[in-house]
Design a protein around this motif. Structure first.
Motif, short mmCIF file in Angstrom:
data_model
loop_
_atom_site.label_atom_id
_atom_site.label_comp_id
_atom_site.label_asym_id
_atom_site.label_seq_id
_atom_site.Cartn_x
_atom_site.Cartn_y
_atom_site.Cartn_z
N LEU A 74 0.81 -1.21 0.00
CA LEU A 74 0.00 0.00 0.00
C LEU A 74 0.85 1.27 0.00
O LEU A 74 0.53 2.24 -0.69
N LEU A 75 1.95 1.26 0.76
CA LEU A 75 2.72 2.48 0.98
C LEU A 75 4.10 2.48 0.33
O LEU A 75 4.77 3.52 0.34
N ASP A 76 4.55 1.34 -0.19
CA ASP A 76 5.87 1.25 -0.82
C ASP A 76 6.96 1.76 0.11
O ASP A 76 7.81 2.58 -0.27
N ILE A 77 6.98 1.26 1.33
CA ILE A 77 7.97 1.69 2.31
C ILE A 77 9.30 1.01 2.06
O ILE A 77 9.40 0.01 1.36
N ASP A 78 10.35 1.55 2.67
CA ASP A 78 11.71 1.07 2.45
C ASP A 78 12.20 0.09 3.49
O ASP A 78 13.17 -0.64 3.25
N LEU A 79 11.59 0.07 4.65
CA LEU A 79 12.13 -0.69 5.77
C LEU A 79 11.03 -1.02 6.75
O LEU A 79 10.13 -0.20 6.99
N VAL A 80 11.08 -2.22 7.32
CA VAL A 80 10.17 -2.62 8.39
C VAL A 80 10.98 -2.89 9.64
O VAL A 80 11.91 -3.70 9.63
N LEU A 81 10.65 -2.19 10.73
CA LEU A 81 11.30 -2.38 12.02
C LEU A 81 10.32 -3.03 12.97
O LEU A 81 9.15 -2.62 13.04
N LEU A 82 10.77 -4.01 13.73
CA LEU A 82 9.91 -4.75 14.65
C LEU A 82 10.30 -4.46 16.09
O LEU A 82 11.49 -4.37 16.42
N GLY A 83 9.30 -4.34 16.96
CA GLY A 83 9.56 -4.12 18.37
C GLY A 83 8.40 -4.59 19.21
O GLY A 83 7.41 -5.13 18.71
N GLY A 84 8.50 -4.39 20.53
CA GLY A 84 7.48 -4.84 21.45
C GLY A 84 7.94 -6.08 22.19
O GLY A 84 8.79 -6.84 21.72
N ARG A 85 7.36 -6.31 23.38
CA ARG A 85 7.85 -7.39 24.22
C ARG A 85 7.68 -8.79 23.62
O ARG A 85 8.50 -9.67 23.85
N THR A 86 6.61 -8.99 22.83
CA THR A 86 6.41 -10.30 22.21
C THR A 86 7.47 -10.56 21.17
O THR A 86 8.02 -11.67 21.08
N VAL A 87 7.79 -9.56 20.37
CA VAL A 87 8.87 -9.69 19.40
C VAL A 87 10.20 -9.88 20.12
O VAL A 87 11.03 -10.71 19.72
N ALA A 88 10.42 -9.12 21.19
CA ALA A 88 11.69 -9.21 21.92
C ALA A 88 11.96 -10.61 22.44
O ALA A 88 13.11 -11.04 22.55
N ALA A 89 10.90 -11.34 22.76
CA ALA A 89 11.06 -12.70 23.29
C ALA A 89 11.37 -13.72 22.21
O ALA A 89 11.81 -14.84 22.51
N HIS A 90 11.16 -13.36 20.93
CA HIS A 90 11.36 -14.31 19.82
C HIS A 90 11.91 -13.55 18.61
O HIS A 90 11.35 -13.63 17.52
N GLN A 91 12.98 -12.83 18.79
CA GLN A 91 13.46 -11.92 17.74
C GLN A 91 13.76 -12.63 16.43
O GLN A 91 13.31 -12.22 15.36
#
Length: 436
Positions: free
Chosen positions: A366-383
């Motif tokens: 939809l937005l043609d973005i350049d980069l996806v960054l992930l965060g949050g405690r659930t992501v932090a537990a299973h990076q």
């Protein structure tokens, strides 16, 4: 200039007393040119930057830069950082930002935890508090508990503050500082959090979604598109009374940014499309996806957070991708948030990562973005699992369409990234940053 919103409450009045003069000079820094120079001093770090380089990078005349830096030094915002080795002429003096010239509090109100940080002008955390929180305990109890934590943080550090930035789950109205129907907590609908907390503490308060705050912190810190200052305008420092000696003065008018460009920072971005780095330019963009007790997105275009016409952009978690899916707290079925959290709850992390990837692929398309960054405690537990799973879905999409794969990274900042971003709600505008 009056900067403190004083109240009659004893606790708020006590805290307001610590604010005498804390923000007057900083709020006076309202010219575009002054913000450009201050931002360059910030990004130069402790090594500093010379007046000549400031002039070259802003497009301002050396005389204009001298006036601006003299004002910054007089206000205690800049100081000498030494001298550059001589190349035959007089050694150049380099200047640096004075981080301890101002502080802001960043407050992250999660559904079950409160994190408060005290940050200096450079964004460095100098104090932190973390306590359990029940967002469903009622507005009065939450506001009082948050106020006490802020007061304890400030009193413990013994400093003055510019204000408090508050980040919490949306949806909400950033412009008015009021909450809407926070998912899972409809009782917050219409609550004027900004004005209530400001009245309780006696300090300026800015409220935004947790994902927007985190995205702002990442943009200011150099993850994704970071503004390279464009040319300034006129020769003066500019506070509306024509201090400059340029023909068009400066006042409060924006400078001509035509000579600038966007660049991509180094903060955690170690690869880009087809190995060539993340695309630079005014169109560069990234998304921060936060998966913790809920799921949302913060969007950054050209170095500024995109909030939308009604400041409601980024409700990423409630896009429906399975019509007959599980019921979500928002009332819909098959939301990305509900599917992700359900998969995590039964230990199917790889499945949760691919579900998140499906939502991220929709966003990329939809937005043609350049980069996806992930965060949050659930992501932090299973990076590794989330980076691998989301990246795989985006890779499949790119191969089908014959396009470059959008990189996926873990956002720096860790557990306090949202709180640090909340502090930037107060700090970033001083440097002309983060306002979309």
């Amino acid at each position: 200039m009056a900067y403190v919103n004083r109240t009659s409450g004893e606790s708020g009045a006590s805290l307001a007393g610590r604010l005498e003069g804390a923000g007057a000079n900083l709020l006076a820094l309202r010219s575009h040119n002054g913000a450009l120079v201050l931002d360059l001093l910030r990004t130069a770090g402790t090594t500093g930057i010379s007046r000549l380089e400031l002039a070259e990078r802003t497009g301002l005349t050396p005389q204009a830069v001298s006036k601006i830096t003299a004002r910054l030094r007089a206000d205690g915002l800049a100081a000498e950082a030494g001298q550059l080795a001589s190349t035959g002429g007089k050694p150049r003096t380099v200047l640096r930002l004075v981080p301890e010239a101002g502080y802001a509090v960043g407050l992250h109100l999660d559904r079950d935890e409160l994190t408060a940080v005290l940050c200096d002008l450079a964004g460095a955390v100098v104090a932190e508090r973390r306590v359990p929180l029940g967002l469903g305990a009622g507005a009065g109890a939450v506001v009082e508990g948050a106020a006490r934590e802020v007061e304890a943080l400030i009193e413990g550090a013994g400093v003055s503050v510019l204000g408090v930035g508050v980040a919490l789950p949306g949806p909400l109205d950033h412009a008015r500082g009021t909450l809407h129907r926070v998912t899972g907590f409809p009782e917050w609908d219409g609550f004027p959090l900004r004005d209530t907390l400001a009245g309780r503490l006696g300090v300026p308060v800015v409220v935004d979604k947790d994902t927007n705050a985190a995205a702002l912190g990442l943009a200011v810190g150099g993850c994704g598109p970071v503004r390279e200052p464009g040319a300034g305008r006129g020769d003066g420092f500019g506070d509306g009374d024509n201090h400059g000696d340029g023909s068009d003065g400066t006042g409060d008018r924006p400078g001509d940014r035509g000579g600038g460009r966007d660049r991509v920072g180094d903060g955690g971005v170690d690869g880009g499309r087809s190995g060539g780095g993340v695309r630079a330019g005014a169109e560069a963009a990234f998304a921060y996806l936060h998966l913790g007790t809920g799921l949302g997105a913060g969007l950054v275009f050209g170095g500024a957070v995109h909030r939308g016409a009604r400041t409601g952009a980024g409700e990423f978690g409630h896009q429906v991708i399975q019509l007959d899916g599980p019921l979500c707290d928002c009332g819909n079925r098959g939301c990305v948030e509900a599917l992700c959290l359900a998969a995590v709850g039964r230990g199917a992390v790889d499945e949760a990562a691919r579900v998140l990837g499906a939502g991220a692929a929709n966003l990329v398309g939809l937005l043609d973005i350049d980069l996806v960054l992930l965060g949050g405690r659930t992501v932090a537990a299973h990076q590794e699992a989330f980076v691998r799973g989301v990246g795989a879905v985006l890779g499949e999409r790119a191969r089908r369409e014959g396009t470059d794969t959008v990189p996926v990274r873990i956002a720096p900042g860790g557990a306090r990234g949202v709180a640090e971003g909340a502090a930037q709600l107060l700090l970033a505008p001083l440097f002309g940053r983060g306002e979309g």
